[in-house]
Scaffold this motif. Structure first.
Motif, PDB file in Angstrom:
ATOM      1  N   GLU A   1       0.815  -1.213   0.000  1.00 46.59           N
ATOM      2  CA  GLU A   1       0.000   0.000   0.000  1.00 46.59           C
ATOM      3  C   GLU A   1       0.848   1.263   0.000  1.00 46.59           C
ATOM      4  O   GLU A   1       0.570   2.210  -0.741  1.00 46.59           O
ATOM      5  CB  GLU A   1      -0.923  -0.008   1.224  1.00 46.59           C
ATOM      6  CG  GLU A   1      -1.844   1.204   1.315  1.00 46.59           C
ATOM      7  CD  GLU A   1      -2.714   1.164   2.556  1.00 46.59           C
ATOM      8  OE1 GLU A   1      -3.748   1.863   2.588  1.00 46.59           O
ATOM      9  OE2 GLU A   1      -2.365   0.435   3.504  1.00 46.59           O
ATOM     10  N   ALA A   2       1.913   1.292   0.806  1.00 48.86           N
ATOM     11  CA  ALA A   2       2.739   2.502   0.922  1.00 48.86           C
ATOM     12  C   ALA A   2       3.382   2.860  -0.409  1.00 48.86           C
ATOM     13  O   ALA A   2       3.426   4.041  -0.791  1.00 48.86           O
ATOM     14  CB  ALA A   2       3.802   2.299   1.996  1.00 48.86           C
ATOM     15  N   THR A   3       3.870   1.858  -1.131  1.00 48.26           N
ATOM     16  CA  THR A   3       4.507   2.113  -2.429  1.00 48.26           C
ATOM     17  C   THR A   3       3.496   2.653  -3.430  1.00 48.26           C
ATOM     18  O   THR A   3       3.800   3.562  -4.211  1.00 48.26           O
ATOM     19  CB  THR A   3       5.152   0.824  -2.972  1.00 48.26           C
ATOM     20  OG1 THR A   3       6.169   0.386  -2.065  1.00 48.26           O
ATOM     21  CG2 THR A   3       5.768   1.059  -4.337  1.00 48.26           C
ATOM     22  N   GLN A   4       2.275   2.122  -3.398  1.00 42.41           N
ATOM     23  CA  GLN A   4       1.255   2.593  -4.335  1.00 42.41           C
ATOM     24  C   GLN A   4       0.851   4.031  -4.039  1.00 42.41           C
ATOM     25  O   GLN A   4       0.710   4.842  -4.970  1.00 42.41           O
ATOM     26  CB  GLN A   4       0.049   1.667  -4.293  1.00 42.41           C
ATOM     27  CG  GLN A   4       0.361   0.256  -4.782  1.00 42.41           C
ATOM     28  CD  GLN A   4      -0.876  -0.511  -5.165  1.00 42.41           C
ATOM     29  OE1 GLN A   4      -1.605  -0.102  -6.060  1.00 42.41           O
ATOM     30  NE2 GLN A   4      -1.123  -1.615  -4.489  1.00 42.41           N
ATOM     31  N   LYS A   5       0.680   4.365  -2.774  1.00 37.02           N
ATOM     32  CA  LYS A   5       0.313   5.741  -2.432  1.00 37.02           C
ATOM     33  C   LYS A   5       1.425   6.713  -2.798  1.00 37.02           C
ATOM     34  O   LYS A   5       1.174   7.808  -3.345  1.00 37.02           O
ATOM     35  CB  LYS A   5       0.000   5.842  -0.938  1.00 37.02           C
ATOM     36  CG  LYS A   5      -1.339   5.214  -0.546  1.00 37.02           C
ATOM     37  CD  LYS A   5      -1.653   5.459   0.927  1.00 37.02           C
ATOM     38  CE  LYS A   5      -3.039   4.942   1.275  1.00 37.02           C
ATOM     39  NZ  LYS A   5      -3.380   5.180   2.706  1.00 37.02           N
ATOM     40  N   ALA A   6       2.665   6.316  -2.534  1.00 39.92           N
ATOM     41  CA  ALA A   6       3.804   7.166  -2.889  1.00 39.92           C
ATOM     42  C   ALA A   6       3.899   7.337  -4.399  1.00 39.92           C
ATOM     43  O   ALA A   6       4.260   8.414  -4.896  1.00 39.92           O
ATOM     44  CB  ALA A   6       5.090   6.566  -2.328  1.00 39.92           C
TER      45      ALA A   6
END
Length: 813
Positions: A629-634
């Motif tokens: 999730e963090a990579t996608q939001k970034a």
């Protein structure tokens, strides 16, 4: 030696006028040999005799070659401009089929044999395989005469090569439909030449089709091609195959084995590879480097420019070190073409010779096709094709991708040494294909992003773990980084794959017996990213993308854009200011947009991305894992800042107003919309919805829609005016949302913008259209509120237009 026909042919070809006017009669009312093969015949000896009598061509088939399997390979030798939209080139293979000659009464039948379905001949089921896979007759020939010795059958092949036979045609059904082909014109179709070599027959054929909408020269109303057909004798005994493992990348051949005891037909897939056997097996098994009985030899085309020959040879022989890992020395060799005095019979068309062909063509490409035995996967021959203008592409990308950190790239006159090094590595890449290796798109994901700025690391490791990745240049290194290697090279994966596929294992009597050892070699490298294979077809996997480098696409693309901005600023000085001409500036600016687009695409791939970890059940972990999730939001935040917020540095008047009179805003809108459509594609949204099946806290499709709308319409909240680029992009968004709301996706690869792959869910019953409808309603409400306080007329009209469009979409009646 198994490949040599049983006739006592000399290795030398003989072309002569026949002087023997023998007139002995034959049985079954056939004509006398001398009446068919007359004194004026031009005869060529090789695999079997071929004859030319006036305008007719004859094959003289010896009895010993009846029912012997041969490989019939059809290629386009010469091609009209723009055939296939640029995706078909001279040298492109149009068909490859196993054939054999069979006598039936007074006819010779050319039959096509398939190895798609097999069974051991000792098993009863082999009879069922035979009757349920009856071999089609490609063509039927009348026997015209019998050779004086009684062991040769003469047939006229002229009509076969001047008729419209689909199996050897250069135009498939799709191209015929596309160009509205009416028929083959027999008056403009003829045989150019027939040549017989010890192991193959080569036929060049000129064909002309009448076409209502040809790809070029439309007034001629025709499509003319020159085809080359190779008939290659296959060994009597096939090489022992090696069973394919998807964790190591190889081109393959497949068979369905009905002799399996698995209560069903068994799919067998073998790798494609050359048959390398050590001269001294005992020394080889002791661990000594041993030369192969028959090394892989590539000859250079005699038309290759002299100054490029050393680099081409290096690119071929760079693979020697990898073969040493597999226990062979001098396994692959590059040679100059022999002179007429050295070898008067040498011909690039002879299947005994593999050639790097240098093609005088404006096409920017290079390819490494090969011909293989469908019974075992043995590669028999390959020709590397290099197109003259391909180096132009590499010069341009060298300037654009490395020019910021690499002063020697800031020129249109790249040094011979650097151009040569680029060509060397392109040749090495294409040779890799000819050795059996497909693209390994995970190889550039093996190294940490910061390593690309380290001189010792790049000099030792290059920029990817394999030459078979599309990782051409180091675009990460920054100005001030010293002694950096910018050009790719072979890597550890290449050594690993050569050893896995080519190491000679005489202790195993069958392909199945090898598997345990081969599996252990893979497991020895488990967990090391340098030895991971990533399929090019895994379009959903952000770790297997083309043209990217490093294991962090966000940081890599940040470095790349930083460099590209510096290049864009200096582009006029490095081009038109030096040449007093805007042609190169225009070409390079167009390619600069493409480089920017690639960097953006690498980041966009994280959103809805799924990592494919090819593994077996005895290995830990899952095969498919969603990007966190963090990579996608970034990634979405990065796109909002670098892709959808207008990149003003790309619209420099010093460039645009010197290369065209109009179309400035459309250039940028087109590349921005490409990535907008990619995010808003059926398959990507489907993957986002899919991920919610297992994790409610995952970056959901609704979050992606919301974040994208915020990035594209931030003016609605801060009540600022939107410029022309933002307005165009916002209209593109609404247009794409309409597409998602109303279109029905194909179950196969989709042709519209957005790069859709196969759809695996029902769009109408999924959440997708609910999400789209909800987003459009929210956007319409925001537009209506914002238009009342819009600061200029154009912005107000723009908001009115979008609100009206959305109203029409939601209430079409």
């Amino acid at each position: 030696m198994l490949l040599v026909p049983t006739q006592d042919y000399a290795q030398r070809k003989k072309k002569n006028k026949r002087k023997n006017n023998q007139t002995s009669t034959t049985s079954n009312g056939l004509k006398p040999y001398s009446a068919v093969i007359t004194a004026s015949a031009e005869t060529d000896e090789g695999l079997f005799k071929t004859h030319k009598v006036k305008e007719a061509y004859y094959f003289e088939l010896p009895d010993s070659l009846l029912n012997r399997e041969m490989l019939l390979v059809s290629r386009i030798a010469k091609i009209p401009a723009n055939l296939g939209g640029g995706y078909v080139n001279a040298g492109s293979k149009t068909n490859e089929q196993v054939v054999h000659w069979e006598r039936f009464d007074t006819k010779i039948l050319l039959r096509v044999k398939s190895y798609a379905a097999v069974a051991d001949s000792t098993l009863a089921i082999s009879k069922s395989v035979a009757v349920n896979n009856y071999e089609p007759i490609l063509y039927s020939f009348d026997i015209k005469s019998i050779s004086p010795g009684g062991d040769g059958l003469v047939i006229d092949v002229s009509k076969f090569f001047t008729s419209d036979v689909p199996a050897i045609s250069g135009l498939n059904a799709g191209l015929r439909k596309r160009y509205k082909v009416k028929r083959l014109d027999a008056n403009r179709t003829f045989i150019n030449s027939v040549k017989s070599f010890p192991l193959n027959i080569e036929v060049k054929q000129e064909v002309t089709f009448e076409a209502a909408e040809p790809p070029s020269q439309s007034r001629a109303g025709t499509i003319s091609l020159q085809m080359n057909h190779s008939m290659i004798l296959l060994p009597k005994k096939a090489m022992q195959p090696r069973i394919f493992d998807p964790r190591v990348g190889f081109f393959t051949i497949s068979q369905t084995d009905y002799g399996s005891m698995a209560l069903k037909s068994d799919q067998k897939t073998y790798i494609r590879r050359w048959n390398l056997i050590p001269k001294d097996v005992e020394a080889y098994q002791r661990g000594e480097l041993v030369e192969p009985v028959k090394p892989i030899v590539y000859y250079l085309d005699e038309g290759t420019p002299e100054y490029l020959r050393p680099y081409i040879k290096q690119g071929i022989e760079d693979w020697q070190k990898a073969f040493e890992t597999a226990g062979f020395k001098n396994a692959i060799i590059a040679k100059d073409p022999p002179t007429k005095e050295e070898d008067p019979e040498f011909s690039p068309e002879d299947v005994r010779y593999s050639v790097v062909r240098y093609v005088a063509s404006t096409t920017r490409n290079a390819v490494g096709p090969s011909v293989s035995d469908p019974r075992s996967g043995e590669i028999i021959e390959s020709d590397i094709i290099w197109y003259h203008n391909h180096l132009r592409s590499y010069r341009n990308r060298y300037l654009l991708e490395t020019g910021a950190a690499n002063p020697s790239a800031r020129t249109l006159n790249t040094s011979e040494a650097e151009i040569g090094e680029m060509m060397r590595m392109v040749i090495a890449h294409e040779v890799g294909h000819a050795l059996g290796f497909p693209h390994n798109m995970a190889a550039s994901n093996a190294y940490d992003v910061e390593s690309y700025r380290d001189s010792s690391f790049t000099q030792q490791n290059g920029i990817a773990a394999s030459i078979m990745d599309y990782a051409r240049y180091n675009y990460i290194a920054q100005p001030g980084d010293e002694n950096i290697r910018f050009i790719r090279q072979l890597g550890p994966y290449d050594h690993y794959a050569v050893n896995w596929g080519y190491r000679y294992l005489p202790e195993f009597a069958s392909a199945e017996a090898e598997q345990q050892t081969l599996n252990s070699w893979i497991k020895d490298k488990e967990g090391d990213p340098k030895y991971v294979f990533g399929r090019q077809s895994s379009r959903f996997d952000p770790a297997s993308k083309t043209e990217d480098i490093s294991n962090n696409s966000i940081q890599a693309s940040t470095y790349g854009l930083k460099n590209l901005k510096l290049v864009a600023k200096n582009l006029p000085e490095w081009t038109s200011a030096k040449t007093n001409d805007y042609q190169d500036l225009e070409e390079l600016y167009g390619e600069l947009l493409g480089v920017w687009s690639r960097y953006v695409g690498h980041v966009a791939a994280n959103i809805g991305g799924v990592h494919e970890n090819i593994k077996m059940p005895d290995q830990p972990g899952k095969v498919y894992e969603h990007v966190d999730e963090a990579t996608q939001k970034a990634s979405m935040q990065w796109l909002a800042k670098n892709a959808f917020n207008t990149p003003d540095w790309l619209v420099d008047p010093q460039i645009l107003q010197n290369i065209d009179h109009a179309g400035y805003f459309e250039r940028l809108r087109r590349v921005q919309a490409r990535h907008l459509n990619s995010l808003l594609s059926f398959d990507r949204i489907g993957r986002l919805i899919d991920a919610e099946t297992f994790n409610e806290n995952y970056y959901s499709a609704s979050e992606m829609f919301r974040d994208l709308r915020s990035a594209l319409f931030f003016e609605l909240k801060n009540r600022s005016s939107s410029n022309i680029y933002r307005r165009n992009l916002q209209k593109s968004y609404v247009e794409r949302m309409e597409y998602l709301l109303t279109e029905l996706p194909s179950n196969r690869s989709y042709s519209r913008p957005g790069f859709e792959s196969g759809i695996q869910y029902n769009v109408n019953t999924s959440d997708l259209r609910s999400l789209v409808r909800g987003e459009l309603k929210n956007l319409r409400n925001d537009l209506q509120l914002a238009r009342a306080v819009a600061r200029n007329t154009v912005t107000r009209y723009h908001y009115d237009d979008l609100a009206d469009r959305i109203k029409q979409m939601l209430n079409p009646k």
